[in-house]
Design an enzyme around this catalytic site. Structure first.
Site, PDB file in Angstrom:
ATOM      1  N   GLY A  46      29.196 -49.029 -12.176  1.00 10.99           N
ATOM      2  CA  GLY A  46      28.289 -47.890 -12.124  1.00 10.99           C
ATOM      3  C   GLY A  46      28.798 -46.767 -12.994  1.00 10.99           C
ATOM      4  O   GLY A  46      29.966 -46.719 -13.395  1.00 10.99           O
ATOM      5  N   GLN A  71      30.834 -37.924 -13.397  1.00 14.95           N
ATOM      6  CA  GLN A  71      32.272 -37.754 -13.474  1.00 14.95           C
ATOM      7  C   GLN A  71      32.989 -38.917 -14.136  1.00 14.95           C
ATOM      8  O   GLN A  71      34.185 -38.847 -14.376  1.00 14.95           O
ATOM      9  CB  GLN A  71      32.843 -37.549 -12.061  1.00 14.95           C
ATOM     10  CG  GLN A  71      32.325 -36.286 -11.392  1.00 14.95           C
ATOM     11  CD  GLN A  71      32.940 -36.098 -10.024  1.00 14.95           C
ATOM     12  OE1 GLN A  71      34.024 -36.578  -9.740  1.00 14.95           O
ATOM     13  NE2 GLN A  71      32.225 -35.395  -9.167  1.00 14.95           N
ATOM     14  N   ASP A 105      29.598 -33.064  -1.384  1.00 12.12           N
ATOM     15  CA  ASP A 105      28.577 -33.831  -2.126  1.00 12.12           C
ATOM     16  C   ASP A 105      28.156 -35.066  -1.323  1.00 12.12           C
ATOM     17  O   ASP A 105      28.126 -36.181  -1.844  1.00 12.12           O
ATOM     18  CB  ASP A 105      29.108 -34.247  -3.498  1.00 12.12           C
ATOM     19  CG  ASP A 105      27.981 -34.643  -4.449  1.00 12.12           C
ATOM     20  OD1 ASP A 105      26.805 -34.356  -4.144  1.00 12.12           O
ATOM     21  OD2 ASP A 105      28.278 -35.255  -5.499  1.00 12.12           O
TER      22      ASP A 105
END
Length: 735
Positions: A410, A414, A528
């Protein structure tokens, strides 16, 4: 004259100092990519195992149980040995013909008709143990039978069967040329007294028969059904020119390394390596030069032996040519060793410089990637990182196949995550960060520091990091079943995401957040929480990931004052307005995640009116209008309604615009665990928050817009501006 000799000496010296390379290279006997052995038997071309490995069907070898080679004839004869270097011979097991022997069958000889094989006249002998009886070899041609060989021995009771087969109780005879088939019979009609006596005959390899003289008859009579027989073979439908063009063998310079001929016994072609060469003449480059000087097969007694391609040359000790050659050799060795020394010194110096440069680069990357900052954080926070390993770049390149694109799991803001396998076999996820500014670097170091403090089964485990590469790397345990978002929003028929699984996942996430907020050595705010940052392991247990924006606090701290970080749709409105992040901000994001699990919708979605909406806003409106069961996911509707109502109530409380009125993650975790344990939602409606929400928020405005976009349709009615601060979450208009 000296330069070519010098080059020859250097090459010779290189061969001397690397003997392992020379000794380890065996002569090629089979085609490339083909098996060259079956058990202990070598299988050289033109024979072969498997399609494309043999010259035609007659030369196919079947390897049974990986140990027993069988020649693929109609008779399927077991192979003992194949010779292609000196003679075109294949030795096989051939049946013995018994007559009147208890427990033994009357076996026929192998039929080699139409094959490229014949029984070798030179290697074999027809042998019969049948004294007083004529043993015959008979051939059938044009429906007529004729004798092609026979022998008869004298009966002598004083001579044991183990004696030489010289006409007493045993006889031998030669066989005709080009013999492909014969039948064995015993003429007992002439001597009736031997009709019921055990007798047997066989074709046998003469060398084997002589080598096993002591016990041959006892073994053959009592134990053996077959004996070794030598078959000669040749290649049919080939000419010497075609064979030479096919092999294109010129490995001996101007000299061909093999030669072919038409032998007398077979009708095809046979090849062999020329004198001075050895190997398989039937494959390209199969014949290699023999070093007669090393092998000792030379006649240079007292002199110097010099190998040549296909031959050798002797120099006598008193030969003037030898003295001149010796001086040249000494000179060449001196110059050669000097050059070699210089080359080795240069190579070593180059290696040292390259290694030091690599070390300097690693030190530079370590400092640039926050190694000093990491050390400072670790020492100041007294973080225990004994179990966090510093990996080398070499280890991770090998683990990820040099960060192959096929290994990508993925990609995000970041960095990129790769799947890898360590040397000990462990599967890991390697996160390659995207460092573009100092802020990103601080986030990376922060993730290492935060994860080093966490030890919880529902939080992804950090196994180590690597700072000596151009961009820093984090190594996590590999979570194989992807993100929670995939299971919520993408229907999976193979794994239905049922209400029970959703409730368990929600409980596990709540428990992990409770641990981060209250049970960790220092309180940790994730900042988050969203469905894409929740991973599911092989047992579909939830694990919180991505701590890049997380922060740890001192015990006496209640909030963080920072720039706004997070994902739209999950952001706490209080945090958005005040820049102060509290533990209740994580509670709000968890509430949005609960609504996702309940409705199967994304945090930001588009309704039929094409107006951008917040899922939290949509959920609160549905609760106000008593339409909860109209917006739930089909799988959720299959669960107990009481449990669903309680979980919806918890989500509603988590989404309260006033952070002080939201429950703590400890309270949420306890309530969800209670629902799981009892299965009765009514027992855990400890707060009448549902009624509270309906009475307090039913009066709220559903037509108020904020600076980022409109919240509700204007046709829902009017309300006072004083209720603006109580909106569940900002909504967005999609462009």
């Amino acid at each position: 004259m000296i330069i070519p000799l010098l080059l020859h000496i250097i090459i010779l010296f290189c061969n001397i100092i690397t003997p392992s390379l020379a000794s380890s290279s065996e002569l090629q006997i089979a085609e490339k990519g083909c098996k060259s052995r079956c058990g202990d038997v070598k299988i050289p071309y033109p024979f072969g195992i498997g399609p494309g490995c043999y010259v035609d069907k007659w030369f196919e070898i079947v390897c049974i149980n990986s140990t027993t080679p069988v020649l693929s004839l109609n008779n399927r004869l077991e192979v003992l040995q194949i010779d292609v270097e000196k003679e075109a011979i294949i030795k096989v097991k051939h049946p013995i013909t018994f007559l009147n022997c208890k427990g033994r069958e009357f076996n026929e000889a192998a039929n080699l008709t139409e094959s490229p094989f014949v029984f070798s006249q030179k290697k074999n002998r027809f042998t019969a143990v049948s004294c007083g009886v004529l043993s015959r070899m008979r051939s059938t041609t044009d429906n007529t039978s004729q004798t092609i060989g026979a022998c008869m021995s004298i009966c002598d009771n004083s001579t044991a069967e183990e004696a030489n087969c010289n006409g007493m109780n045993c006889c031998q005879t030669m066989i005709p040329l080009n013999l492909k088939y014969f039948r064995t019979d015993f003429d007992t009609q002439r001597t009736n007294r031997f009709q019921n006596k055990c007798m047997y005959a066989f074709l046998v390899d003469l060398q084997w028969f002589q080598d096993n003289r002591a016990s041959r008859f006892v073994d053959i009579k009592d134990k053996m059904d077959t004996v070794p027989v030598a078959l000669e073979w040749s290649l049919y439908n080939w000419t010497v020119e075609e064979l030479g063009n096919s092999f294109n063998s010129t490995s001996g310079g101007d000299l061909a390394t093999f030669s072919c001929s038409f032998p007398g016994q077979t009708s095809g072609i046979q090849c062999s390596c020329k004198s001075g060469f050895e190997g398989n003449p039937y494959i390209l480059g199969g014949c290699r030069d023999i070093d007669e000087c090393k092998s000792g097969h030379n006649y240079c007694s007292g002199g110097i032996c010099s190998n040549r391609i296909g031959s050798y040359q002797c120099f006598g000790p008193d030969d003037p040519k030898n003295k001149t050659t010796g001086n040249m050799v000494i000179l060449g060795l001196s110059v050669g060793f000097s050059l070699l020394f210089l080359l080795i010194a240069y190579w070593c110096l180059h290696k040292i410089i390259k290694k030091r440069r690599r070390i300097r680069h690693k030190e530079k990357f370590f400092k640039r990637n926050g190694g000093l900052l990491l050390q400072q954080e670790m020492s100041s926070r007294k973080v225990n990182v004994e179990k966090t390993k510093l990996f080398t770049s070499k280890e991770l390149k090998k683990a990820t196949d040099n960060f192959n694109a096929d290994r990508i799991l993925g990609q995000g803001g970041q960095g990129t995550v790769y799947k890898g396998m360590l040397a000990d076999g462990r599967i890991v996820a390697v996160k390659k960060s995207k460092i573009v500014d100092e802020g990103k670097l601080v986030e990376f170091i922060n993730e290492v520091v935060v994860l080093s403090q966490i030890n919880h089964r529902n939080v992804v485990k950090l196994m180590g990091c690597c700072l000596e590469t151009e961009v820093p790397l984090l190594i996590y345990e590999f979570i194989q079943n992807g993100t929670l978002s995939e299971y919520i929003h993408n229907k999976n028929e193979e794994f239905p995401f049922t209400w029970e699984i959703r409730l368990r996942v929600a409980t596990e996430i709540a428990g992990a957040l409770f641990y981060l907020h209250s049970a960790a050595s220092c309180p940790i705010y994730h900042r988050d929480i969203k469905s894409t940052n929740i991973l599911l392991d092989e047992k579909y247990r939830a694990k919180i990931a991505d701590f890049g924006t997380s922060r740890s606090l001192n015990v006496d701290q209640t909030h963080l004052t920072t720039q706004v970080h997070g994902t739209f749709g999950y952001l706490d409105p209080e945090y958005f307005q005040s820049n102060q992040f509290t533990e209740k901000s994580d509670v709000y994001s968890f509430g949005v995640l609960l609504v996702e699990l309940l409705t199967g919708e994304k945090a930001i979605f588009t309704k039929r009116s094409s107006e951008g909406r917040s899922l939290a806003t949509y959920f609160i409106i549905s609760m106000h209008e008593n339409r909860l069961f109209d917006i739930l996911d089909a799988k959720v509707m299959e669960g107990p309604k009481e449990e669903v109502l309680v979980v919806a109530n918890i989500a509603n409380r988590c989404l309260n615009l006033n952070g002080k009125k939201r429950p703590t993650m400890k309270e949420v975790s306890v309530e969800l665990e209670g629902i799981q344990m009892s299965g009765k939602a009514s027992d855990f409606q400890r707060h009448e928050e549902f009624d509270y929400v309906r009475t307090e928020q039913i009066e709220r405005c559903d037509a108020v817009s904020m600076s980022i976009g409109s919240a509700f349709d204007s046709n829902r009615g009017d309300c006072s501006s004083s209720s603006l601060h109580e909106l569940p979450l900002l909504s967005f208009t999609q462009h």
